[in-house]
Design a protein around this motif. Structure first.
Motif, PDB file in Angstrom:
ATOM      1  N   GLY A  90       0.567  -1.499  -0.291  1.00  0.00           N
ATOM      2  CA  GLY A  90       0.482   0.140   0.012  1.00  0.00           C
ATOM      3  C   GLY A  90       0.481   1.346  -0.198  1.00  0.00           C
ATOM      4  O   GLY A  90       0.765   2.146  -0.952  1.00  0.00           O
ATOM      5  N   ILE A  91       1.782   1.414   1.102  1.00  0.00           N
ATOM      6  CA  ILE A  91       2.568   2.542   0.733  1.00  0.00           C
ATOM      7  C   ILE A  91       3.754   2.481  -0.615  1.00  0.00           C
ATOM      8  O   ILE A  91       3.696   3.667  -1.021  1.00  0.00           O
ATOM      9  N   LEU A  92       3.815   1.551  -1.233  1.00  0.00           N
ATOM     10  CA  LEU A  92       4.515   1.717  -2.182  1.00  0.00           C
ATOM     11  C   LEU A  92       3.240   2.298  -3.422  1.00  0.00           C
ATOM     12  O   LEU A  92       4.124   3.404  -4.332  1.00  0.00           O
ATOM     13  N   VAL A  93       2.400   1.504  -3.345  1.00  0.00           N
ATOM     14  CA  VAL A  93       1.407   1.966  -4.380  1.00  0.00           C
ATOM     15  C   VAL A  93       0.961   3.774  -3.998  1.00  0.00           C
ATOM     16  O   VAL A  93       1.316   4.814  -4.983  1.00  0.00           O
ATOM     17  N   PHE A  94       0.886   4.140  -2.714  1.00  0.00           N
ATOM     18  CA  PHE A  94       1.041   5.050  -2.176  1.00  0.00           C
ATOM     19  C   PHE A  94       2.001   6.518  -2.934  1.00  0.00           C
ATOM     20  O   PHE A  94       1.307   8.162  -3.896  1.00  0.00           O
ATOM     21  N   THR A  95       2.878   5.727  -2.427  1.00  0.00           N
ATOM     22  CA  THR A  95       3.860   6.970  -2.981  1.00  0.00           C
ATOM     23  C   THR A  95       4.094   6.859  -4.442  1.00  0.00           C
ATOM     24  O   THR A  95       4.384   7.927  -5.208  1.00  0.00           O
ATOM     25  N   GLY A  96       3.828   6.066  -5.382  1.00  0.00           N
ATOM     26  CA  GLY A  96       3.839   6.525  -6.640  1.00  0.00           C
ATOM     27  C   GLY A  96       2.769   6.884  -7.223  1.00  0.00           C
ATOM     28  O   GLY A  96       3.113   7.551  -8.222  1.00  0.00           O
ATOM     29  N   VAL A  97       2.138   6.152  -6.697  1.00  0.00           N
ATOM     30  CA  VAL A  97       0.781   7.196  -7.555  1.00  0.00           C
ATOM     31  C   VAL A  97       1.053   9.407  -7.188  1.00  0.00           C
ATOM     32  O   VAL A  97       1.078  10.209  -7.726  1.00  0.00           O
ATOM     33  N   MET A  98       1.104   9.514  -5.793  1.00  0.00           N
ATOM     34  CA  MET A  98       1.673  10.325  -5.695  1.00  0.00           C
ATOM     35  C   MET A  98       2.522  11.362  -6.112  1.00  0.00           C
ATOM     36  O   MET A  98       3.444  12.646  -6.278  1.00  0.00           O
ATOM     37  N   LEU A  99       4.133  10.903  -6.493  1.00  0.00           N
ATOM     38  CA  LEU A  99       4.683  11.482  -6.867  1.00  0.00           C
ATOM     39  C   LEU A  99       4.350  11.296  -8.356  1.00  0.00           C
ATOM     40  O   LEU A  99       4.821  12.479  -8.952  1.00  0.00           O
ATOM     41  N   GLY A 100       3.582  10.462  -8.957  1.00  0.00           N
ATOM     42  CA  GLY A 100       3.051  10.923 -10.084  1.00  0.00           C
ATOM     43  C   GLY A 100       2.275  12.287 -10.185  1.00  0.00           C
ATOM     44  O   GLY A 100       2.348  13.297 -11.030  1.00  0.00           O
ATOM     45  N   ILE A 101       1.144  12.372  -9.414  1.00  0.00           N
ATOM     46  CA  ILE A 101       1.000  13.446  -8.581  1.00  0.00           C
ATOM     47  C   ILE A 101       0.988  15.075  -9.343  1.00  0.00           C
ATOM     48  O   ILE A 101       1.147  15.863  -9.967  1.00  0.00           O
ATOM     49  N   SER A 102       2.302  14.992  -8.276  1.00  0.00           N
ATOM     50  CA  SER A 102       2.754  16.780  -8.043  1.00  0.00           C
ATOM     51  C   SER A 102       3.640  16.702  -9.084  1.00  0.00           C
ATOM     52  O   SER A 102       3.484  17.395  -8.720  1.00  0.00           O
ATOM     53  N   GLU A 103       4.457  15.432  -9.314  1.00  0.00           N
ATOM     54  CA  GLU A 103       4.930  15.817 -10.988  1.00  0.00           C
ATOM     55  C   GLU A 103       4.553  17.127 -11.326  1.00  0.00           C
ATOM     56  O   GLU A 103       4.119  17.751 -12.466  1.00  0.00           O
ATOM     57  N   PHE A 104       3.270  15.845 -12.152  1.00  0.00           N
ATOM     58  CA  PHE A 104       1.999  16.303 -13.225  1.00  0.00           C
ATOM     59  C   PHE A 104       1.370  18.077 -12.525  1.00  0.00           C
ATOM     60  O   PHE A 104       1.901  19.161 -13.281  1.00  0.00           O
ATOM     61  N   VAL A 105       0.983  18.365 -11.425  1.00  0.00           N
ATOM     62  CA  VAL A 105       0.678  19.021 -10.818  1.00  0.00           C
ATOM     63  C   VAL A 105       2.233  20.279 -10.616  1.00  0.00           C
ATOM     64  O   VAL A 105       2.053  21.724 -11.283  1.00  0.00           O
ATOM     65  N   GLY A 106       2.879  20.045 -10.175  1.00  0.00           N
ATOM     66  CA  GLY A 106       4.271  21.403 -10.326  1.00  0.00           C
ATOM     67  C   GLY A 106       4.645  21.952 -11.891  1.00  0.00           C
ATOM     68  O   GLY A 106       4.907  22.788 -11.887  1.00  0.00           O
TER      69      GLY A 106
END
Length: 319
Positions: free
Chosen positions: A69-85
């Motif tokens: 779960g932590i791996l999935v959460f981290t991957g999704v948040m990395l993608g969203i944060s990179e996109f938003v940034g």
């Protein structure tokens, strides 16, 4: 009823107090945080993670599911944060700093006591597991991101990861559990590990306070809104989605998982950017100033945010 004062007194208050000591110390004395940084990265944090992961009482299946779960959460948040940034015009070094702020949660010195207060022994054990897995990601993926923020090549960042002892502390703890050779908690060696590991929390908070005393918060606060929005507006929703997707058998573990994803920005990225990007600036502020201010802002805002999240989770309305 959720006891807001109880949450503050048992979890947030001590954090503010210790960071305040660091702030006062740096205000009165010319304190260099880098030696403390080095001690945390190479001594205190590895001891904390090894001990926590070695002695947890959660079942192996639960350990695996939380880790996934932590791996999935981290991957999704990395993608969203990179996109938003990138969509909002952020460039290096702030882009990578934004990722560090948005992705990594304060699952240790805030997450553990809050989870214990809200959900008892299972809450504390789940929070320790969350801390252990996230710490491994922090000192691998997080080091890479901090290295990128500091202008180093990706390969250089990866190479530095393998020179950090925390990765080996996690692997060593997992191997000891697999071979059933973890020493008893009351042995001298394990007690020393616990003592050294527990020391990491106040030292990290002292570093945070010292860094905040050196921060031009007026300039940095105006740039902290993106990280804050991602941390409190997006991360808990992603955490809930991951928990529902994985279908934890124990609903308390699932609720603590979501609670951990709603924590404010972690303190450790301050350590990492001081180590890897201390001299990089953007918009008149340094990378450590930006990250430290985001940690401060999200920690202060976490009091009402976490109160609401705990109330929703304890009600059983969403999970």
């Amino acid at each position: 009823m959720v006891d807001l004062f109880g949450i503050f007194a048992s979890a947030v208050g001590p954090i503010v107090a210790i960071a305040g000591v660091g702030y006062a110390l740096a205000t009165l004395k010319d304190v260099d945080p880098e030696p403390l940084n080095t001690a945390v990265v190479y001594v205190f944090a590895p001891a904390l993670v090894f001990h926590s992961l070695a002695v947890t009482e959660l079942a192996a299946g639960t350990l695996a599911r939380v880790a996934v779960g932590i791996l999935v959460f981290t991957g999704v948040m990395l993608g969203i944060s990179e996109f938003v940034g990138r969509a909002t015009g952020e460039e290096e070094p702030v882009l990578s700093a934004l990722l560090l702020v948005a992705v990594f949660c304060n699952s240790g010195n805030l997450g553990i006591p809050v989870s214990d207060f809200a959900f008892g022994d299972v809450g504390r054990q789940t929070a320790v597991l969350f801390l252990s897995v996230q710490a491994m990601l922090m000192y691998t993926v997080g080091v890479y991101i901090a290295s990128r923020s500091g202008g180093s090549s990706g390969l250089a960042g990866v190479k530095r990861v393998f020179r950090l002892p925390l990765l080996y502390a996690v692997l060593g703890a997992l191997l000891a559990r697999a071979l059933n050779v973890v020493p008893a908690s009351d042995t001298a060696g394990m007690q020393v590990l616990q003592l050294v590991g527990d020391s990491s929390i106040p030292v990290m908070l002292l570093i945070l306070g010292i860094q905040l005393a050196r921060t031009d918060t007026g300039a940095a606060v105006s740039q902290a809104w993106k990280g804050t929005a991602l941390k409190f507006g997006v991360a808990p929703v992603v955490g809930l989605g991951v928990a529902l997707l994985l279908g934890f058998e124990n609903p308390t573990v699932a609720r603590v998982f979501v609670l951990e994803t709603a924590m404010p920005a972690a303190v450790t990225p301050v350590i990492l950017v001081v180590e890897f990007a201390a001299d990089r600036e953007a918009g008149g502020i340094s990378v450590p100033e930006y990250v430290s201010t985001c940690v401060l802002v999200t920690t202060l805002l976490s009091i009402p945010v976490l109160t609401g999240v705990i109330a929703i989770l304890q009600s059983g309305l969403v999970i």
